[in-house]
Enzyme design. Structure first.
Site, mmCIF file in Angstrom:
data_model
loop_
_atom_site.group_PDB
_atom_site.id
_atom_site.type_symbol
_atom_site.label_atom_id
_atom_site.label_comp_id
_atom_site.label_asym_id
_atom_site.label_seq_id
_atom_site.Cartn_x
_atom_site.Cartn_y
_atom_site.Cartn_z
ATOM 1 N N THR A 132 0.858 -1.184 0.000
ATOM 2 C CA THR A 132 0.000 0.000 0.000
ATOM 3 C C THR A 132 0.893 1.232 0.000
ATOM 4 O OG1 THR A 132 -1.688 -1.207 1.227
ATOM 5 C CG2 THR A 132 -1.870 1.200 1.181
ATOM 6 N N TYR A 133 0.751 2.035 -1.046
ATOM 7 C CA TYR A 133 1.555 3.260 -1.170
ATOM 8 C C TYR A 133 0.743 4.439 -0.658
ATOM 9 C CZ TYR A 133 4.968 0.670 -3.836
ATOM 10 O OH TYR A 133 5.920 -0.230 -4.201
ATOM 11 N N TYR A 134 1.441 5.339 0.049
ATOM 12 C CA TYR A 134 0.767 6.457 0.686
ATOM 13 C C TYR A 134 1.071 7.778 -0.011
ATOM 14 C CZ TYR A 134 -1.083 3.785 4.564
ATOM 15 O OH TYR A 134 -1.812 2.904 5.306
ATOM 16 N N ALA A 166 -2.906 5.520 -1.236
ATOM 17 C CA ALA A 166 -3.124 6.052 -2.587
ATOM 18 C C ALA A 166 -3.293 4.944 -3.617
ATOM 19 C CB ALA A 166 -1.957 6.949 -2.989
ATOM 20 N N ALA A 167 -2.572 3.840 -3.454
ATOM 21 C CA ALA A 167 -2.624 2.764 -4.445
ATOM 22 C C ALA A 167 -2.104 1.485 -3.824
ATOM 23 C CB ALA A 167 -1.778 3.124 -5.662
#
Lengths: 181, 181
Positions: A35-37, A106-107
């Site tokens: 999980t990218y922030y 974010a993604a």
């Protein structure tokens, strides 16, 4: 330490046999959900940084959570970055910390990975949800040895029957966000 | 969960005996070095938040590193906050993550702590470098029970011969930064 990493998109079908022929050792397999922030104070897409929570499920044993920061590129050709990573005991609490500070998910990137070692390099066969199959070749090294290690990675890719000129410089995250390849 | 916490400055000399007389159990002792961070995008002193790396040395065994975020007060009277905390395996890497994101070490609080339990509360005797000796009484509870738990803490302090009206609402960090008490 710096991380030299080259990546190509390629089917895994014949690659496992080729790796075995070259004496590569299959050392590990695992699945990862990354999980990218987004940051509240920087546009990571512009500063070329990344903040990630990785949920990692090994082939055997318990899942592990890692917090990772990747800094901007220091050597564009080989995607070399400074990186800080630590295992974290409580993934939910870590999400709470980041949320409290104003960082937002974010993604997400999900992949199954097979790890091999060959000539001092780690070679990874990645199957990425929504993108397909890839090979990565990487080695950690000192700043002084980046060029030598990168040339060795290029030679090794050629020896495996791959075309190093097809190198993909985008991250899986970048490929998913701009799915035009 | 919410954390109800009351704190007084008081010598520990007669307090250990008083605690024993009331049937309190000494459950643990440890020393903690807390590094508080400044944020690049918020003035934590104004938003009343905190981001902390805690290096904790138990009476026996290995040191542990924890990452903690404390949100603004939700109930001023008892210093009740929302809090997220997780153990982190690599303290140096965590420092690298925070530094990469632009967070900077701002202040350090060092203390030796003795933990007791009594009537469902955790009572802590703290000796804080540069500040002196304190007692804290705390309990985790639900939002609905905050008032009841706080009243119980006030009654318990009175029973121990302390004056709950001498409650200190500043954190140790706040006391160290504004050393005017």
């Amino acid at each position: 330490m710096y991380e030299v990493e080259l990546k190509l998109q390629t089917s895994h079908d014949s690659l496992r046999e080729t790796l075995a022929d070259h004496g590569a050792d299959h050392v590990d397999s695992r699945s990862q959900t990354d999980t990218y922030y987004d940051a509240p104070h920087r546009e990571f897409a512009e500063t070329d940084e990344a903040l990630r929570i990785r949920h990692e499920q090994p082939a055997e044993g318990d899942a592990v959570t890692k917090l990772t920061y990747k800094g901007p590129l220091v050597e564009a050709e080989s995607k070399t970055r400074e990186e800080h990573e630590t295992v974290v005991a409580d993934e939910t609490a870590l999400e709470g910390v980041l949320s409290g500070l104003g960082f937002e998910p974010a993604a997400t990137v999900e992949k199954d990975r097979e790890f091999y070692t060959l000539d001092g390099y780690t070679i990874t066969l990645d199957r990425v949800r929504g993108l397909g199959e890839f090979i990565e070749i990487e080695q950690e090294t000192t700043a002084e040895s980046v060029d030598t290690v990168r040339e060795g990675a290029v030679d090794l890719l050629s020896a495996l029957g791959l075309d190093p000129s097809e190198q993909i410089r985008n991250s899986y995250l970048g490929l998913l966000l701009h799915n035009d390849t």
